[in-house]
Design a protein around this motif. Structure first.
Motif, short mmCIF file in Angstrom:
data_model
loop_
_atom_site.label_atom_id
_atom_site.label_comp_id
_atom_site.label_asym_id
_atom_site.label_seq_id
_atom_site.Cartn_x
_atom_site.Cartn_y
_atom_site.Cartn_z
N MET A 140 0.82 -1.20 0.00
CA MET A 140 0.00 0.00 0.00
C MET A 140 0.87 1.27 0.00
SD MET A 140 -3.01 1.04 -0.10
CE MET A 140 -4.35 1.94 0.51
N GLN A 141 1.96 1.23 0.77
CA GLN A 141 2.85 2.39 0.83
C GLN A 141 3.39 2.74 -0.56
OE1 GLN A 141 6.69 1.85 2.78
NE2 GLN A 141 6.45 3.85 3.75
N ARG A 142 3.79 1.70 -1.28
CA ARG A 142 4.33 1.92 -2.63
C ARG A 142 3.31 2.53 -3.56
NH1 ARG A 142 8.94 -2.22 -4.34
NH2 ARG A 142 10.17 -0.46 -4.85
N ARG A 143 2.07 2.10 -3.46
CA ARG A 143 1.01 2.64 -4.32
C ARG A 143 0.80 4.13 -4.06
NH1 ARG A 143 -3.30 -2.19 -3.66
NH2 ARG A 143 -2.10 -3.75 -4.79
N VAL A 144 0.79 4.48 -2.79
CA VAL A 144 0.60 5.89 -2.44
C VAL A 144 1.78 6.72 -2.93
CG1 VAL A 144 0.36 7.50 -0.50
CG2 VAL A 144 -0.90 5.35 -0.50
N GLN A 145 2.99 6.19 -2.80
CA GLN A 145 4.17 6.90 -3.28
C GLN A 145 4.15 7.03 -4.80
OE1 GLN A 145 7.25 4.57 -1.40
NE2 GLN A 145 7.23 5.85 0.43
N LEU A 146 3.73 5.98 -5.48
CA LEU A 146 3.61 6.06 -6.94
C LEU A 146 2.57 7.10 -7.35
CD1 LEU A 146 3.86 2.32 -8.01
CD2 LEU A 146 5.39 4.18 -8.71
N LEU A 147 1.48 7.17 -6.60
CA LEU A 147 0.45 8.17 -6.88
C LEU A 147 1.01 9.59 -6.68
CD1 LEU A 147 -2.52 8.51 -7.66
CD2 LEU A 147 -3.09 8.36 -5.24
N ALA A 148 1.79 9.78 -5.62
CA ALA A 148 2.39 11.09 -5.36
C ALA A 148 3.39 11.44 -6.47
CB ALA A 148 3.08 11.09 -4.00
N LEU A 149 4.21 10.49 -6.85
CA LEU A 149 5.16 10.73 -7.94
C LEU A 149 4.44 11.05 -9.23
CD1 LEU A 149 7.70 7.87 -7.21
CD2 LEU A 149 8.23 10.32 -7.25
N ALA A 173 -1.68 24.86 -6.62
CA ALA A 173 -1.61 24.91 -5.16
C ALA A 173 -2.42 23.77 -4.54
CB ALA A 173 -2.09 26.26 -4.65
N LEU A 174 -3.66 23.63 -4.97
CA LEU A 174 -4.52 22.58 -4.41
C LEU A 174 -3.95 21.19 -4.65
CD1 LEU A 174 -8.03 23.93 -5.46
CD2 LEU A 174 -7.11 23.80 -3.15
N LEU A 175 -3.57 20.92 -5.87
CA LEU A 175 -3.05 19.59 -6.21
C LEU A 175 -1.71 19.32 -5.54
CD1 LEU A 175 -4.13 19.55 -9.95
CD2 LEU A 175 -5.17 18.26 -8.07
N SER A 176 -0.87 20.34 -5.46
CA SER A 176 0.44 20.16 -4.83
C SER A 176 0.30 19.84 -3.34
CB SER A 176 1.29 21.41 -5.01
OG SER A 176 1.60 21.60 -6.37
N PHE A 177 -0.61 20.52 -2.65
CA PHE A 177 -0.82 20.21 -1.24
C PHE A 177 -1.39 18.79 -1.08
CE2 PHE A 177 -1.13 24.99 -0.49
CZ PHE A 177 0.16 25.06 0.00
N GLY A 178 -2.22 18.36 -2.03
CA GLY A 178 -2.71 16.98 -2.01
C GLY A 178 -1.59 15.98 -2.20
N ILE A 179 -0.66 16.29 -3.09
CA ILE A 179 0.50 15.42 -3.33
C ILE A 179 1.37 15.36 -2.08
CG2 ILE A 179 2.63 15.19 -4.68
CD1 ILE A 179 0.98 16.41 -7.06
N ALA A 180 1.58 16.50 -1.45
CA ALA A 180 2.37 16.52 -0.21
C ALA A 180 1.71 15.65 0.85
CB ALA A 180 2.53 17.95 0.29
N ALA A 181 0.38 15.72 0.93
CA ALA A 181 -0.35 14.88 1.90
C ALA A 181 -0.18 13.40 1.59
CB ALA A 181 -1.83 15.26 1.90
N LEU A 182 -0.15 13.05 0.30
CA LEU A 182 0.09 11.65 -0.07
C LEU A 182 1.47 11.19 0.40
CD1 LEU A 182 -1.38 11.51 -3.69
CD2 LEU A 182 -2.26 10.33 -1.66
N TRP A 183 2.49 12.03 0.19
CA TRP A 183 3.84 11.66 0.64
C TRP A 183 3.86 11.44 2.14
CZ3 TRP A 183 7.38 9.58 -2.03
CH2 TRP A 183 7.63 9.94 -3.35
N LEU A 184 3.20 12.33 2.88
CA LEU A 184 3.19 12.19 4.34
C LEU A 184 2.38 10.97 4.76
CD1 LEU A 184 2.81 15.93 5.35
CD2 LEU A 184 4.89 14.51 5.40
N ALA A 185 1.29 10.70 4.06
CA ALA A 185 0.49 9.50 4.37
C ALA A 185 1.30 8.23 4.11
CB ALA A 185 -0.79 9.49 3.56
N SER A 186 2.15 8.27 3.10
CA SER A 186 2.94 7.07 2.78
C SER A 186 3.92 6.72 3.90
CB SER A 186 3.71 7.26 1.46
OG SER A 186 4.88 8.04 1.64
N LEU A 187 4.29 7.70 4.69
CA LEU A 187 5.19 7.44 5.82
C LEU A 187 4.51 6.62 6.92
CD1 LEU A 187 6.92 10.92 6.12
CD2 LEU A 187 7.94 8.79 5.29
N ARG A 188 3.20 6.70 6.97
CA ARG A 188 2.45 5.98 8.01
C ARG A 188 2.04 4.58 7.58
NH1 ARG A 188 -0.94 9.64 11.76
NH2 ARG A 188 -1.23 7.55 12.48
#
Length: 152
Positions: A1-10, A134-149
């Motif tokens: 799951m972590q990898r999928r979220v990171q791929l989505l952020a990338l 701005a909106l999409l970038s903050f969403g991407i940042a949230a994905l990166w942070l979610a991937s850490l969990r």
């Protein structure tokens, strides 16, 4: 799951970069200085690709920081477009022209950039490209942070 979220952020950062380049090179919309500033943090965010090879939380944080920085610049750019505050003098209209000679005024006009940062060349649903970034970038940042969990 972590990898999928990171791929989505990338994919999000890559998609925003490719979209900006498509507007520029296919759509013929030259970017202003602030538009260019918003692109570079996504290039940094793409360094997060290293997490797929070498799982390291630092790389995910780099991805999050890059995306969040682009989002912050997008908020600043949106404010410039909506006249909430002044932007860089190198890419906005206005300024005090009193006391300038005709030659100084001509020199300033000739040195001015073609694309202004305080105009909205394109919008969708009332939001400019800077606002969407701005909106999409903050969403991407949230994905990166979610991937850490998440665990792989």
């Amino acid at each position: 799951m972590q990898r999928r979220v990171q791929l989505l952020a990338l994919g999000g950062s890559l998609g925003l970069l490719l979209g900006a380049l498509a507007f520029q090179y296919i759509g013929g919309m030259a970017p202003c200085a602030l538009c260019i500033w918003q692109r570079w943090p996504h290039v940094v965010a793409l360094l997060g690709v290293g997490t797929l090879v070498w799982p390291n939380p630092v790389l995910a944080l780099v991805g999050a920081a890059g995306a969040a920085t682009s989002g912050a610049i997008g908020v600043y750019h949106t404010g410039v477009e909506r006249s909430w505050w002044e932007g860089p003098s190198s890419c906005t209209a206005g300024g005090d022209l009193s006391g300038m000679s005709a030659q100084e005024l001509l020199d300033q006009i000739m040195a001015a950039p073609v694309v202004r940062c305080d105009e909205v060349p394109w919008d969708m649903l009332g939001l400019s490209m800077a606002s969407w970034n701005a909106l999409l970038s903050f969403g991407i940042a949230a994905l990166w942070l979610a991937s850490l969990r998440l665990r792989s």
